[in-house]
Design a protein around this motif. Structure first.
Motif, PDB file in Angstrom:
ATOM      1  N   LEU A  86     -42.048  36.508  -4.274  1.00 62.44           N
ATOM      2  CA  LEU A  86     -42.695  37.361  -3.280  1.00 62.44           C
ATOM      3  C   LEU A  86     -41.785  37.623  -2.093  1.00 62.44           C
ATOM      4  O   LEU A  86     -41.871  38.670  -1.452  1.00 62.44           O
ATOM      5  N   THR A  87     -40.896  36.675  -1.793  1.00 62.10           N
ATOM      6  CA  THR A  87     -39.955  36.892  -0.692  1.00 62.10           C
ATOM      7  C   THR A  87     -38.912  37.938  -1.054  1.00 62.10           C
ATOM      8  O   THR A  87     -38.382  38.625  -0.165  1.00 62.10           O
ATOM      9  N   VAL A  88     -38.607  38.080  -2.357  1.00 63.79           N
ATOM     10  CA  VAL A  88     -37.667  39.123  -2.784  1.00 63.79           C
ATOM     11  C   VAL A  88     -38.161  40.495  -2.358  1.00 63.79           C
ATOM     12  O   VAL A  88     -37.389  41.366  -1.925  1.00 63.79           O
ATOM     13  N   ALA A  89     -39.470  40.708  -2.453  1.00 67.69           N
ATOM     14  CA  ALA A  89     -40.030  42.009  -2.072  1.00 67.69           C
ATOM     15  C   ALA A  89     -39.898  42.291  -0.580  1.00 67.69           C
ATOM     16  O   ALA A  89     -40.029  43.447  -0.158  1.00 67.69           O
ATOM     17  N   LEU A  90     -39.634  41.257   0.215  1.00 66.23           N
ATOM     18  CA  LEU A  90     -39.492  41.420   1.663  1.00 66.23           C
ATOM     19  C   LEU A  90     -38.039  41.405   2.104  1.00 66.23           C
ATOM     20  O   LEU A  90     -37.760  41.250   3.304  1.00 66.23           O
TER      21      LEU A  90
END
Length: 645
Positions: free
Chosen positions: A234-238
């Motif tokens: 999910l941090t990849v998307a940010l």
């Protein structure tokens, strides 16, 4: 004198037989008396054979025979609880398929042109076609198809001086990572680094989580990998820049490797011998379903950040596995954790509504005797001291590396060195062509492995791979040479058709080689080190797939040599496959001695009355001349000759 003292010390004060088989003079009379006693005593019935009692400190053989003793007690795969657990290992394969093939959409290099405003505010500029990136994900892992290579952009330096780029993405997204941070021209190399990151994370993840799974168990590795892939995914998307994106993708690949490996090991260890391959292939088909559904998912999401979040969020369901999924009972028994094994056996029998009193073989009484035993865990490095096991693992690692590595060569040959040589100019057509070849390969594996076995199937697919590779390297060069002659009647289109045909056959067979090597290694590696063995063969597959982005980064330089090296490896692998054992319908080895005895059987049975050249372990005898005292006392009549007596 020194020899006599050594013989006396070895025999506890008794002299051993001389080298010619004769006994010392003081023991001839006692030996004759023993022989007379044996002659008078009635012979024991031949059909009554009892297992020798276990040596002091050793585990009961009944508890080590998991497939023959423990699994029937639980009802085999016919138990409803076991079927539920197998189903729970299948469901995440769909989520894994989404993650494996996400690079084809997140990192697709689109067509781009410079947007320069004229006096009326309209964009003008020269269109530069992006590379024909009709590829599979570079992080396909062992369940998916290796990456189809991308081709270098054809832009020149004059076309790269631009302040604002316009993109046309062919992968169903409005914006992806390339268009987000303008990874074109002099920044295009960052795309290949981003592809490296997921693959390198998978390689390190397979190696490290495999060893951890052998030490702490499959269940903790699975659950912690799920937790961390949710965090990193999910941090990849940010991500705010491509450096952050590549770094987080490395950790996402690391956690994804832990999920793939632990589920693969749990799936193998749950099944009886006759169902292991079928259960594994069903998981492969479910992962391919994720591959086929991925373009539709990308078209619905439209943005790469939304797509990344949608791919990762289904792993939230796997948090429930902490409550509903137990540890591998086979691993607990193999590592002598009998207290936890007893609780889990009772849990299985309660779920299956089976009566524990139906334990005909007496597993539970033997288990009660071993409850005080300390756990015995093994690391994969112990395989270095073995004789046969390390050889089998190394052979399968080389097979996996060759299968996934040469797949890129065939895909590159099918595409050609330029974008105009692709099969079609449609992203989805090329994507589904590659997926269709992988699906056909898995469908062909089922009857071939069922009929020829693991070793025979692997040998057949490797021979097909070698033939396709050698014909493509040799025959096509010969056709190209004759096509240049004015009266040959051959054209370049004939060569292209042959190249496409050989490439399809090569991709078909090499995918089967890679997948079957992983499954074969999971079967012949003992339970105590199965995680480490799977980690090695999966990491080898990752190294093979890593050659695709490496070649792209170097603008396909050295491609021909790359293909020649892997073609030579296929010939070596054909010879080495003959050294492997056959694991079809065989019990899984539980410890390292079991894996050592998993030796190769002859391809043809011995004729009646023919003495085999290679004796089995039970037929091996000590010819060193030094026997222990019990062997001398019990086997005098067998080990001495008539002249010696």
């Amino acid at each position: 004198m020194a020899i006599d003292r050594r013989r006396e010390a070895a025999g506890g004060g008794r002299q051993l037989p001389e080298e010619n088989g004769s006994l010392p003079a003081g023991e001839v009379g006692s030996a004759a008396a023993a022989a007379a006693t044996l002659a008078v005593a009635p012979p024991a019935p031949a059909e009554i054979q009892t297992l020798p009692p276990p040596a002091a400190g050793s585990t009961s053989p009944l508890l080590l025979d998991y497939d023959g003793s423990v699994l029937p007690l639980l009802g085999g795969l016919g138990g409803g609880y076991q079927r539920t657990l197998v189903l729970l290992t299948w469901i995440p394969a769909l989520f894994i398929g989404f993650s494996q093939f996400s690079d084809s959409f997140l990192l697709d290099q689109p067509d781009f042109w410079c947007r320069e405003a004229d006096g009326q505010g309209n964009g003008t500029g020269h269109l530069t076609r992006g590379p024909a990136n009709h590829s599979q994900s570079s992080g396909a892992g062992m369940l998916g198809t290796p990456a189809l290579p991308t081709l270098p952009p054809g832009d020149n330096a004059s076309q790269c001086h631009c302040h604002e780029w316009q993109y046309r993405i062919r992968a169903g997204l409005v914006q992806n990572v390339v268009s987000k941070w303008d990874l074109v021209c002099e920044s295009s190399w960052k795309v290949h680094i981003a592809k490296f990151s997921l693959l390198v994370g998978l390689i390190f993840g397979y190696l490290i989580t495999g060893c951890i799974a052998d030490w702490v168990g499959r269940r903790p590795v699975l659950l912690f990998s799920v937790i961390f892939i949710l965090i990193f995914g999910l941090t990849v998307a940010l991500s705010v820049n491509v450096t952050m994106f590549s770094t987080l993708r490395f950790f996402e690949g690391f956690c994804l490797a832990g999920i793939i490996l632990s589920l693969y090991a749990l799936r193998i260890e749950l099944c009886p011998p006759g169902h292991r391959f079928m259960v594994t292939m069903v998981a492969s088909f479910i992962a391919m379903a994720g591959q086929f559904l991925m373009p539709g998912l990308a078209a619905l999401c439209r943005d790469w950040q939304v797509l990344q979040a949608v791919i990762i969020c289904p792993f939230l369901l796997m948090l429930l596995y902490w409550v509903i999924f137990p540890e591998s009972l086979r691993w607990l028994m193999a590592t002598q954790q009998f207290e936890a094994s007893k609780k889990l056996i009772l849990h299985f029998t309660n779920k299956n509504e089976m009566n524990i009193e139906s334990d005909i073989k007496g597993v539970m009484p033997e288990l009660e005797k071993e409850l005080t035993r300390r756990p015995k865990k093994v690391c994969i490095v112990k395989v270095v001291g073995t004789r046969n096991l390390w050889k089998n693992i190394v052979v399968l690692c080389v097979n996996s590396l060759t299968g996934f590595g040469i797949h890129h060569c065939f895909a590159k040959s099918m595409m050609g060195h330029e974008a105009k040589m692709t099969i079609t100019h449609n992203f989805y057509a090329d994507y589904y062509t590659m997926a269709g070849i992988a699906l056909a390969s898995c469908l062909a594996m089922c009857p071939v492995v069922g009929f020829l076995g693991r070793r025979g199937g692997l040998l057949l697919f490797m021979i097909l791979t070698a033939l396709a590779s050698l014909l493509q390297l040799g025959l096509l060069n010969l056709i190209g040479k004759y096509s240049q002659l004015p009266d040959s009647g051959m054209s370049d289109s004939v060569k292209d058709k042959f190249s496409t045909a050989f490439s399809i056959v090569g991709m078909f067979s090499s995918h089967a080689v890679g997948s079957l090597s992983v499954f074969f290694c999971a079967e012949i590696t003992p339970t105590v080190i199965r995680g480490g063995g799977l980690g090695l063969v999966l990491a080898s597959a990752g190294f093979g797939m890593l050659t695709a982005p490496i070649m792209e980064l170097h603008n396909q330089k050295g491609y021909f040599l790359h293909h020649v090296i892997f073609a030579c490896c296929t010939l070596i692998c054909i010879i080495c496959i003959l050294l492997l054992p056959e694991s079809k319908n065989q019990n899984l080895p539980e410890n390292i001695p079991d894996g050592e005895h998993y030796t190769r059987k002859p391809l043809l049975p011995h004729k009646k009355g023919e003495q085999p050249l290679l004796l089995t372990n039970s037929e091996l005898k000590d010819y060193s001349g030094l026997h222990d005292s019990s062997a001398v006392g019990d086997g005098v009549s067998e080990n001495t000759t008539a002249n010696g007596m």
